[in-house]
Design an enzyme around this catalytic site. Structure first.
Site, PDB file in Angstrom:
ATOM      1  N   ASP A 108       0.852  -1.186   0.000  1.00 15.43           N
ATOM      2  CA  ASP A 108       0.000   0.000   0.000  1.00 15.43           C
ATOM      3  C   ASP A 108       0.888   1.236   0.000  1.00 15.43           C
ATOM      4  O   ASP A 108       2.103   1.141   0.168  1.00 15.43           O
ATOM      5  CB  ASP A 108      -0.905   0.018   1.246  1.00 15.43           C
ATOM      6  CG  ASP A 108      -0.153  -0.292   2.517  1.00 15.43           C
ATOM      7  OD1 ASP A 108       1.072  -0.029   2.579  1.00 15.43           O
ATOM      8  OD2 ASP A 108      -0.761  -0.797   3.468  1.00 15.43           O
TER       9      ASP A 108
ATOM     10  N   ASP B 130       1.315   4.624   1.931  1.00 15.54           N
ATOM     11  CA  ASP B 130       0.896   5.453   3.056  1.00 15.54           C
ATOM     12  C   ASP B 130       1.368   6.882   2.810  1.00 15.54           C
ATOM     13  O   ASP B 130       2.429   7.109   2.239  1.00 15.54           O
ATOM     14  CB  ASP B 130       1.514   4.939   4.365  1.00 15.54           C
ATOM     15  CG  ASP B 130       1.173   3.478   4.631  1.00 15.54           C
ATOM     16  OD1 ASP B 130       0.012   3.102   4.397  1.00 15.54           O
ATOM     17  OD2 ASP B 130       2.066   2.736   5.068  1.00 15.54           O
TER      18      ASP B 130
ATOM     19  N   ASP C  72       9.934   3.553  13.375  1.00 15.98           N
ATOM     20  CA  ASP C  72      10.633   2.453  14.042  1.00 15.98           C
ATOM     21  C   ASP C  72      12.030   2.199  13.445  1.00 15.98           C
ATOM     22  O   ASP C  72      13.037   2.384  14.123  1.00 15.98           O
ATOM     23  CB  ASP C  72       9.777   1.174  14.093  1.00 15.98           C
ATOM     24  CG  ASP C  72       9.031   0.870  12.804  1.00 15.98           C
ATOM     25  OD1 ASP C  72       9.291   1.536  11.785  1.00 15.98           O
ATOM     26  OD2 ASP C  72       8.194  -0.057  12.808  1.00 15.98           O
TER      27      ASP C  72
HETATM   28  P1  ATP Z   1       3.752  -3.061   5.455  1.00 17.47           P
HETATM   29  O1  ATP Z   1       2.548  -2.187   5.227  1.00 17.47           O
HETATM   30  O2  ATP Z   1       4.354  -3.669   4.257  1.00 17.47           O
HETATM   31  O3  ATP Z   1       3.557  -4.038   6.561  1.00 17.47           O
HETATM   32  P2  ATP Z   1       4.846  -0.624   6.426  1.00 17.47           P
HETATM   33  O4  ATP Z   1       6.252  -0.191   6.674  1.00 17.47           O
HETATM   34  O5  ATP Z   1       3.997   0.196   5.515  1.00 17.47           O
HETATM   35  O6  ATP Z   1       4.921  -2.117   5.958  1.00 17.47           O
HETATM   36  P3  ATP Z   1       2.897  -0.144   8.437  1.00 17.47           P
HETATM   37  O7  ATP Z   1       2.575  -0.972   9.619  1.00 17.47           O
HETATM   38  O8  ATP Z   1       1.876   0.037   7.370  1.00 17.47           O
HETATM   39  O9  ATP Z   1       4.232  -0.741   7.847  1.00 17.47           O
HETATM   40  O10 ATP Z   1       3.361   1.285   8.986  1.00 17.47           O
HETATM   41  C1  ATP Z   1       3.645   2.394   8.155  1.00 17.47           C
HETATM   42  C2  ATP Z   1       4.831   3.161   8.712  1.00 17.47           C
HETATM   43  O11 ATP Z   1       4.512   3.658  10.015  1.00 17.47           O
HETATM   44  C3  ATP Z   1       6.079   2.297   8.906  1.00 17.47           C
HETATM   45  O12 ATP Z   1       6.881   2.280   7.761  1.00 17.47           O
HETATM   46  C4  ATP Z   1       6.774   2.970  10.074  1.00 17.47           C
HETATM   47  O13 ATP Z   1       7.554   4.033   9.633  1.00 17.47           O
HETATM   48  C5  ATP Z   1       5.621   3.534  10.896  1.00 17.47           C
HETATM   49  N1  ATP Z   1       5.245   2.647  11.997  1.00 17.47           N
HETATM   50  C6  ATP Z   1       4.293   1.699  11.986  1.00 17.47           C
HETATM   51  N2  ATP Z   1       4.209   1.073  13.163  1.00 17.47           N
HETATM   52  C7  ATP Z   1       5.128   1.634  13.958  1.00 17.47           C
HETATM   53  C8  ATP Z   1       5.525   1.431  15.308  1.00 17.47           C
HETATM   54  N3  ATP Z   1       4.964   0.487  16.061  1.00 17.47           N
HETATM   55  N4  ATP Z   1       6.516   2.226  15.802  1.00 17.47           N
HETATM   56  C9  ATP Z   1       7.072   3.177  15.032  1.00 17.47           C
HETATM   57  N5  ATP Z   1       6.764   3.405  13.765  1.00 17.47           N
HETATM   58  C10 ATP Z   1       5.795   2.671  13.213  1.00 17.47           C
HETATM   59 MG    MG Z   2       1.843   0.027   5.150  1.00 16.64          MG
END
Ligand code: ATP
Ligand code: MG
Length: 404
Positions: free
Chosen positions: A16, A18, A107
């Site tokens: 996705d 974001d 993170d």
């Molecule tokens: P995917 O969607 O493929 O699982 P993603 O990196 O997009 O990976 P998400 O959970 O959608 O992960 O989160 C989006 C962004 O928000 C992450 O890339 C990270 O920068 C931040 N993020 C999400 N969860 C946390 C957390 N628990 N602590 C700190 N930052 C976070």
């Molecule tokens: Mg994501």
């Protein structure tokens, strides 16, 4: 930004896209009619286009340090903004800030990459590109503090490492094992979400191995704690095999149901508990299984909550293991049209394989042959959750339930 920039740089197709912005969730809502605000701990705007959702997060800022904190009387208004538990856990993360501050609150360094549509440039505030080039997954800031703020980051470390083929950097890895017990404070509903992300993404087996290595897996599944100490135990083999099968099914684009996964993971603890119940109370096997199933689902739900739509079919899969032993023609034909027959049959074969049990294998072979001789119309072998698209059509009158 974040995940999708990282994925694109690695040549992975992003799940996705974001978006991050300096507008507050309320300002976003005022701009888009198709906007919904979600989340308490972490407030976000969802802009909805039919089935697609664009997630828009407001830049996060720093939380006030403990020393600067206001006396309790003035704290009230901040309830919605920032909140920490006694364990250092972030209960609210809604302090807004600049893009630089936002990057520090992310993170991992590779998750703090921003693509700007103002100048079509990538902004890298945390050296994420250098880490990507070296194949390293590194937490931003002090790892121990970051895990204490949000212990789910330990699970995310494993998930991103296996998904992206990165090594968890030494200082990021070191505190995980000692802090694994912090997962006990995470709401079970959030762990259910993480469970799906960890084990329904084609990396289930690798995630299991790593989670187990860091002592995280048995925090999620305390009922397996003693059995998984031995990698030769039948429980260990079952866990490993069901995850390997899950990965294989997803790779060949077959469906996987979380109910089946939970049924397989918890089968041996459930069976052992049923045997205790039988030994104690002289109950019939079927009744002991039913009680044990309820107990085990209840106990597991203190760590990972299992929604009813999964726990009910999960019990069906378990109870059907008993009914599959009855091969009498009249009963057998009825079993074939049970909505969970196929899942129960698959699980029977899995048990036979894991245990190297020839009796179970013979029983499995019986059902394989039996299905060939008695093909069931497509509709009744449907395994996924049913989605009703049209008005309910006339169905066969329901059979009276029997207690076999
Ligand atoms: P995917 O969607 O493929 O699982 P993603 O990196 O997009 O990976 P998400 O959970 O959608 O992960 O989160 C989006 C962004 O928000 C992450 O890339 C990270 O920068 C931040 N993020 C999400 N969860 C946390 C957390 N628990 N602590 C700190 N930052 C976070
Ligand atoms: Mg994501």
């Amino acid at each position: 930004m974040g995940g999708c920039v990282r994925d694109l740089l690695l040549g992975v197709t992003p799940k996705d896209f974001d978006v991050a912005t300096n507008a507050s969730p309320e300002q976003i809502k005022a701009l888009f009619r198709n906007c919904r605000l979600i989340g308490r701990r972490f407030r976000l705007a969802h802009i909805v286009y039919g089935r697609d959702i664009i997630e828009v997060a407001t830049f996060r800022g720093h939380h006030p340090d403990e020393e600067d904190e206001q006396p309790a009387s003035q704290e009230k208004g901040k309830e919605n903004v920032s909140k920490q538990s006694d364990h250092g856990l972030l209960l609210r993360d809604n302090v807004y800030g600049t893009i630089e501050e936002d990057a520090e609150r992310r993170d991992f360094t590779v998750n703090a990459l921003y693509y700007s549509i103002a100048d079509f440039a990538i902004y890298d505030f945390a050296n994420g590109i250098a880490d990507l080039e070296q194949g390293l997954l590194r937490l931003i800031g002090d790892p121990e503090q970051r895990y204490r703020e949000d212990p789910v980051r330990m699970l995310r470390a494993v998930r991103f490492a296996t998904k992206l083929g990165l090594r968890i950097e030494e200082h990021t890895a070191a505190p995980i094992h000692p802090l694994a017990s912090l997962l006990d404070h995470i709401p079970p509903a959030r762990l259910f979400e993480e469970f799906l992300k960890l084990f329904l993404n084609e990396r289930a087996e690798a995630n299991f191995e790593q989670l187990h290595h860091y002592g995280l897996f048995t925090r999620m599944f305390p009922l397996l704690r003693s059995a998984l100490k031995q990698s030769t135990s039948v429980e260990y083999k079952m866990v490993q095999q069901v995850f390997a099968d899950t990965d294989a099914r997803l790779r060949s684009e077959k469906g996987v149901n979380p109910a089946y996964l939970f049924a397989a993971l918890l089968w041996y603890p459930m069976q052992a508990h049923a045997e205790e119940i039988m030994a104690e109370g002289g109950l019939a096997e079927f009744d002991a299984f039913a009680i044990s199933a309820a107990d085990v689902v209840g106990r597991q739900s203190r760590s990972i909550s299992i929604p009813k739509r999964f726990s009910l079919p999960m019990r069906d899969i378990w109870m059907l293991q008993l009914r599959l032993r009855q091969t009498h023609p009249r009963r057998a034909i009825r079993l074939l049209s049970h909505p969970k027959f196929r899942a129960a049959y698959d699980f029977l074969l899995l048990r036979a394989k894991v245990e190297g049990n020839s009796e179970l294998q013979e029983l499995g072979d019986f059902w394989t042959q039996y299905q060939k001789k008695n093909p069931v119309p497509e509709a009744s072998t449907h395994t996924g959750p049913r989605k009703r698209t049209g008005p309910r059509r006339g169905r066969r009158p329901r059979r009276k339930k029997t207690d076999d």
